[in-house]
Design a protein around this motif. Structure first.
Motif, short mmCIF file in Angstrom:
data_model
loop_
_atom_site.label_atom_id
_atom_site.label_comp_id
_atom_site.label_asym_id
_atom_site.label_seq_id
_atom_site.Cartn_x
_atom_site.Cartn_y
_atom_site.Cartn_z
N PHE A 181 -2.61 1.07 3.08
CA PHE A 181 -3.30 0.46 1.94
C PHE A 181 -2.46 -0.63 1.28
CE2 PHE A 181 -4.91 0.38 -2.45
CZ PHE A 181 -6.25 0.22 -2.21
N ARG A 182 -1.17 -0.40 1.15
CA ARG A 182 -0.17 -1.35 0.64
C ARG A 182 -0.19 -1.63 -0.87
NH1 ARG A 182 0.93 -6.49 4.47
NH2 ARG A 182 -1.28 -6.94 4.16
N ASP A 183 -1.12 -1.06 -1.61
CA ASP A 183 -1.11 -1.35 -3.06
C ASP A 183 -1.68 -0.18 -3.86
OD1 ASP A 183 -0.34 -3.01 -5.12
OD2 ASP A 183 -2.23 -4.10 -5.19
N ILE A 184 -1.18 1.03 -3.57
CA ILE A 184 -1.63 2.22 -4.32
C ILE A 184 -1.05 2.15 -5.74
CG2 ILE A 184 -1.55 4.74 -4.45
CD1 ILE A 184 -1.08 4.68 -1.37
N LYS A 185 -1.93 2.21 -6.72
CA LYS A 185 -1.51 2.18 -8.13
C LYS A 185 -2.69 2.59 -8.98
CE LYS A 185 -2.46 -2.80 -8.24
NZ LYS A 185 -1.91 -4.16 -8.44
N VAL A 221 5.82 -9.61 2.21
CA VAL A 221 5.83 -8.31 1.55
C VAL A 221 4.76 -8.35 0.47
CG1 VAL A 221 7.16 -6.69 0.16
CG2 VAL A 221 8.27 -7.92 2.04
N ILE A 222 3.78 -7.45 0.60
CA ILE A 222 2.63 -7.46 -0.31
C ILE A 222 2.57 -6.15 -1.08
CG2 ILE A 222 0.11 -7.48 -0.40
CD1 ILE A 222 0.14 -9.35 2.00
N GLY A 223 2.32 -6.24 -2.37
CA GLY A 223 2.21 -5.03 -3.19
C GLY A 223 2.52 -5.35 -4.64
N THR A 224 2.76 -4.31 -5.41
CA THR A 224 3.04 -4.44 -6.85
C THR A 224 4.44 -3.96 -7.15
OG1 THR A 224 0.70 -4.14 -7.36
CG2 THR A 224 2.27 -3.75 -9.15
N TYR A 225 5.16 -4.71 -7.94
CA TYR A 225 6.55 -4.40 -8.28
C TYR A 225 6.67 -2.96 -8.78
CZ TYR A 225 11.07 -4.70 -10.65
OH TYR A 225 12.36 -4.46 -11.04
N SER A 234 13.09 -4.93 2.43
CA SER A 234 14.23 -5.46 3.19
C SER A 234 13.85 -5.96 4.60
CB SER A 234 15.33 -4.41 3.31
OG SER A 234 14.86 -3.25 3.98
N THR A 235 12.79 -5.40 5.19
CA THR A 235 12.45 -5.76 6.58
C THR A 235 11.09 -6.41 6.74
OG1 THR A 235 11.42 -3.63 7.09
CG2 THR A 235 13.83 -3.80 7.38
N ALA A 236 10.22 -6.28 5.74
CA ALA A 236 8.82 -6.73 5.80
C ALA A 236 7.99 -5.89 6.77
CB ALA A 236 8.71 -8.22 6.15
N ASN A 237 8.57 -4.79 7.26
CA ASN A 237 7.84 -3.86 8.12
C ASN A 237 7.27 -2.73 7.26
OD1 ASN A 237 8.60 -5.31 10.42
ND2 ASN A 237 10.43 -4.06 10.73
N CYS A 238 6.00 -2.45 7.41
CA CYS A 238 5.41 -1.36 6.64
C CYS A 238 4.65 -0.40 7.56
CB CYS A 238 4.49 -1.88 5.53
SG CYS A 238 2.98 -2.65 6.10
N ASN A 239 4.54 0.84 7.11
CA ASN A 239 3.75 1.84 7.83
C ASN A 239 3.25 2.87 6.82
OD1 ASN A 239 5.97 3.45 7.28
ND2 ASN A 239 6.73 3.48 9.38
#
Length: 344
Positions: A181-185, A221-225, A234-239
């Motif tokens: 999802f990359r932006d759970i908040k 890198v996508i998401g919320t601070y 650090s890597t721009a790799n997400c899972n």
């Protein structure tokens, strides 16, 4: 005069046709790339229908808004709906708009906002979802005085946490290619009724390629601070474990009523982020001070209740482990939250 009107009407029709062809082509490409051949019927709406349904996008009908879009209450064909309209900045919003359609149209989960259809005859498609009436979780926990709803007690928060954990676990294991999802908040969780939560906003979701353990979106890198996992930064790799980290931050906001980026100065002048404040409060036996006063309530924290809250907090901190390998899976998180919810 009639010639001018005819020319103008013809021009409008030509523009709508141009947008429909362009948007339809782009959407088809997105659906083919993300849906693995599954058939997802999408209802078509006209721009005029949605304009009328929202009273020409009346600001008073805004349920929630983001930098990229506004979500409106609407009424169409004798039923209430929610209408998601992007701002029209093609450079930043085109990807998110089509991404949202591609992923939202695949979802079939009771705690994910149901996608109904879209309008393709505008510069950017306008999306239609099932109706929501009670704003976002962010509204409930960060501005409780502004809500006309009943106090948001721990039993309600645990129910929401459990259901959203189930929804995220569904993204991770319910598809042939896991969806991150990359932006759970809290602002991506809406309330259909007072305590019926719906996960929402697939603008930046992404699938992990078949046979891969992570995905890299062109080194972005996508998401919320405050919600972004350190290894993703650090890597721009997400899972999937990147989502687990975000969920841990979400759990702390739900517990404290404070924003994850909240900081407070101590005697030595140092500043602490929310995660550090929570851990410091546990170590100094001042846990009660960090819990949302609405949860503590007039009766305070009796031993059994404090034990339950500590278990919840320890789960959140485990999700926030610096190493993804040390974090639980969302299936494990959902299971533990279900047990906690039953105990309360």
């Amino acid at each position: 005069m009639s010639l001018c009107l005819g020319t103008s009407e013809s021009s409008k029709k030509a523009e709508k046709r141009k947008f429909m062809l362009k948007n339809g082509k782009f959407l088809l490409q997105k659906l083919i790339a993300s849906c693995n051949g599954d058939y997802n019927p999408i209802q078509n709406f006209t721009a005029q229908e949605l304009k009328a349904a929202t009273n020409n996008y009346d600001p008073e009908k805004v349920i929630t808004k983001d930098l990229l879009y506004k979500l409106y209450k609407g009424f169409l064909q004798d039923r209430p709906i929610s209408v998601m309209k992007f701002g029209g900045n093609l450079n930043s919003e085109e990807y998110c708009c089509f991404n949202c359609i591609a992923f939202a149209s695949q979802m079939s989960h009771k705690n994910i906002l149901k996608f109904v259809g879209c309008c393709l005859e505008t510069e950017l498609p306008i999306l239609v979802f099932e109706f929501v009436a009670c704003g976002t979780l962010a509204d409930r926990i960060h501005d409780p005085n502004g809500s006309q709803l009943e106090p948001f007690l721990m039993k309600h928060r645990l129910k929401v946490a459990m259901e959203i954990a189930n929804a995220v676990a569904y993204l991770h294991v319910g598809f042939s290619r896991p969806i991150v999802f990359r932006d759970i908040k809290p602002s991506t969780i809406l309330f259909q009724e007072q305590n019926v939560a719906k996960f929402f906003d697939f603008c930046v979701a992404i699938s992990i390629p078949e046979g891969k353990t992570h995905v890299n979106d062109n080194n972005k890198v996508i998401g919320t601070y405050g919600f972004i996992a350190p290894e993703y930064i650090s890597t721009a790799n997400c899972n999937e474990k990147s989502d687990v980290y975000s969920f841990g931050a979400f759990l702390l906001e739900l517990l404290t009523g404070k924003r994850i980026s909240y900081s407070s100065c101590f005697e030595n002048g140092e500043e602490y982020f929310l995660q550090e404040l929570v851990m410091k409060s546990i170590e100094s036996n001042s846990f009660k001070e960090i819990v949302d006063p609405i949860i503590v309530g007039e009766e305070g924290l009796w031993p059994e209740k404090e034990k339950q809250l500590l278990s919840y907090t320890q789960l959140a901190i485990k999700c926030l482990s610096k190493s993804g390998q040390d974090r639980p899976t969302m299936v494990q998180v959902a299971k533990q939250l279900r047990q906690l919810h039953k105990s309360i």
